[in-house]
Design a protein around this motif. Structure first.
Motif, mmCIF file in Angstrom:
data_model
loop_
_atom_site.group_PDB
_atom_site.id
_atom_site.type_symbol
_atom_site.label_atom_id
_atom_site.label_comp_id
_atom_site.label_asym_id
_atom_site.label_seq_id
_atom_site.Cartn_x
_atom_site.Cartn_y
_atom_site.Cartn_z
ATOM 1 N N THR A 142 0.825 -1.204 0.000
ATOM 2 C CA THR A 142 0.000 0.000 0.000
ATOM 3 C C THR A 142 0.859 1.254 0.000
ATOM 4 O OG1 THR A 142 -1.979 0.957 1.034
ATOM 5 C CG2 THR A 142 -0.200 0.341 2.512
ATOM 6 N N ASP A 181 -0.442 -3.330 -8.476
ATOM 7 C CA ASP A 181 -1.455 -3.769 -7.510
ATOM 8 C C ASP A 181 -1.345 -3.061 -6.168
ATOM 9 O OD1 ASP A 181 0.902 -4.963 -6.728
ATOM 10 O OD2 ASP A 181 0.055 -6.965 -6.450
ATOM 11 N N THR A 182 -0.464 -2.073 -6.073
ATOM 12 C CA THR A 182 -0.328 -1.316 -4.823
ATOM 13 C C THR A 182 -1.619 -0.566 -4.523
ATOM 14 O OG1 THR A 182 2.043 -1.004 -5.219
ATOM 15 C CG2 THR A 182 0.997 0.471 -3.625
ATOM 16 N N LEU A 183 -2.162 -0.769 -3.319
ATOM 17 C CA LEU A 183 -3.360 -0.042 -2.898
ATOM 18 C C LEU A 183 -3.007 1.413 -2.599
ATOM 19 C CD1 LEU A 183 -5.086 -2.583 -0.469
ATOM 20 C CD2 LEU A 183 -5.893 -1.887 -2.740
ATOM 21 N N VAL A 184 -3.804 2.323 -3.128
ATOM 22 C CA VAL A 184 -3.625 3.758 -2.906
ATOM 23 C C VAL A 184 -4.667 4.205 -1.892
ATOM 24 C CG1 VAL A 184 -3.654 6.045 -3.977
ATOM 25 C CG2 VAL A 184 -2.726 4.071 -5.233
ATOM 26 N N ARG A 185 -4.219 4.482 -0.682
ATOM 27 C CA ARG A 185 -5.106 4.927 0.395
ATOM 28 C C ARG A 185 -4.981 6.445 0.494
ATOM 29 N NH1 ARG A 185 -6.364 0.005 3.295
ATOM 30 N NH2 ARG A 185 -4.837 -1.622 2.824
ATOM 31 N N THR A 191 -10.435 4.182 -1.769
ATOM 32 C CA THR A 191 -9.137 3.607 -2.108
ATOM 33 C C THR A 191 -9.150 3.182 -3.571
ATOM 34 O OG1 THR A 191 -8.668 2.887 0.144
ATOM 35 C CG2 THR A 191 -7.640 1.618 -1.619
ATOM 36 N N THR A 192 -7.965 3.257 -4.213
ATOM 37 C CA THR A 192 -7.806 2.811 -5.587
ATOM 38 C C THR A 192 -6.513 2.005 -5.671
ATOM 39 O OG1 THR A 192 -7.717 3.553 -7.907
ATOM 40 C CG2 THR A 192 -6.709 5.006 -6.267
ATOM 41 N N THR A 193 -6.004 1.793 -6.872
ATOM 42 C CA THR A 193 -4.714 1.119 -7.048
ATOM 43 C C THR A 193 -3.855 1.918 -8.017
ATOM 44 O OG1 THR A 193 -5.412 -0.248 -8.931
ATOM 45 C CG2 THR A 193 -5.753 -1.156 -6.700
ATOM 46 N N ILE A 194 -2.565 1.695 -7.958
ATOM 47 C CA ILE A 194 -1.658 2.327 -8.921
ATOM 48 C C ILE A 194 -2.041 1.923 -10.341
ATOM 49 C CG2 ILE A 194 0.728 2.346 -9.754
ATOM 50 C CD1 ILE A 194 0.284 4.095 -7.259
#
Length: 209
Positions: A142, A181-185, A191-194
């Motif tokens: 994340t 696949d890194t979670l973007v908090r 939340t989204t992903t890269i």
């Protein structure tokens, strides 16, 4: 239990350049059952302390110094004994909210913080604010982006101390290079992903010209 990311939403008012807006903020706790860091202590120290419970707070980390991300920081620090961490380039913004209380320690690009045996890597990502940072937590897949990157695009750059081309460069160079696949908090909203945001980079670049 192993280290994890926990979420709390608080509500209040964001003020800058003479305007005020009602906002909902994401507050993040990173740690385990014994110790946590609090990221972006917004609006309500009491609610944050309830979420912390009996755990040690080892640091109060501010991704940037807009008032809605730091207004509960001094109370939280005073009540837990934890230091407030902020990138020094955001001190002018910090002083608008807390003129009589400085942060305790500086954040720096490349710095590695540790909580519960888990590393938080500090990425300086100016644009939304001069001292804006993101916190990459590789072990948890994340990144905590504050107001630098949201689901759907970059953070706002229409007010003082901000710049759109700068935030796009920060996102391209520091965030979109992370695993897809890194979670973007984020600091506000979902939340989204890269991987979900990366395809829009050229659109954002075009907007800046």
């Amino acid at each position: 239990m192993a280290a994890r990311v926990e979420h709390l939403q608080t509500s209040g008012v964001f003020t800058l350049d003479g305007g005020s807006w009602e906002v909902d903020n994401n507050v993040w706790l990173v740690g385990d059952d014994s110790a946590v860091v609090v990221v972006d202590p917004a609006h309500d120290a009491e609610a944050i302390l309830r979420a912390v419970g009996g755990r040690e707070v080892t640091a109060v980390i501010c991704t940037h110094a807009h008032n809605d991300h730091v207004n509960a920081a001094p109370e939280l620090a005073d009540r837990t004994g934890a230091p407030i961490l902020l990138h020094p380039d955001d001190l002018p913004l910090w002083k608008q909210t807390h003129p009589d209380r400085l942060p305790d320690r500086d954040l720096a690009d490349g710095q590695v913080l540790d909580v519960a045996g888990t590393e938080l890597h500090v990425l300086h990502t100016p644009g939304h604010a001069p001292g804006a940072v993101c916190l990459h937590v590789p072990a948890l897949g994340t990144v905590l982006t504050g107001d630098t990157l949201f689901a759907g695009g970059p953070g706002a750059t229409g007010r003082s101390f901000s710049d759109f081309p700068t935030i796009v460069r920060s996102i391209a160079d520091r965030l979109l290079t992370l695993p897809p696949d890194t979670l973007v908090r984020t600091g506000h909203g979902p939340t989204t992903t890269i991987g979900a945001e990366a395809p829009h980079l050229q659109e954002w670049i075009a907007r800046g010209h």
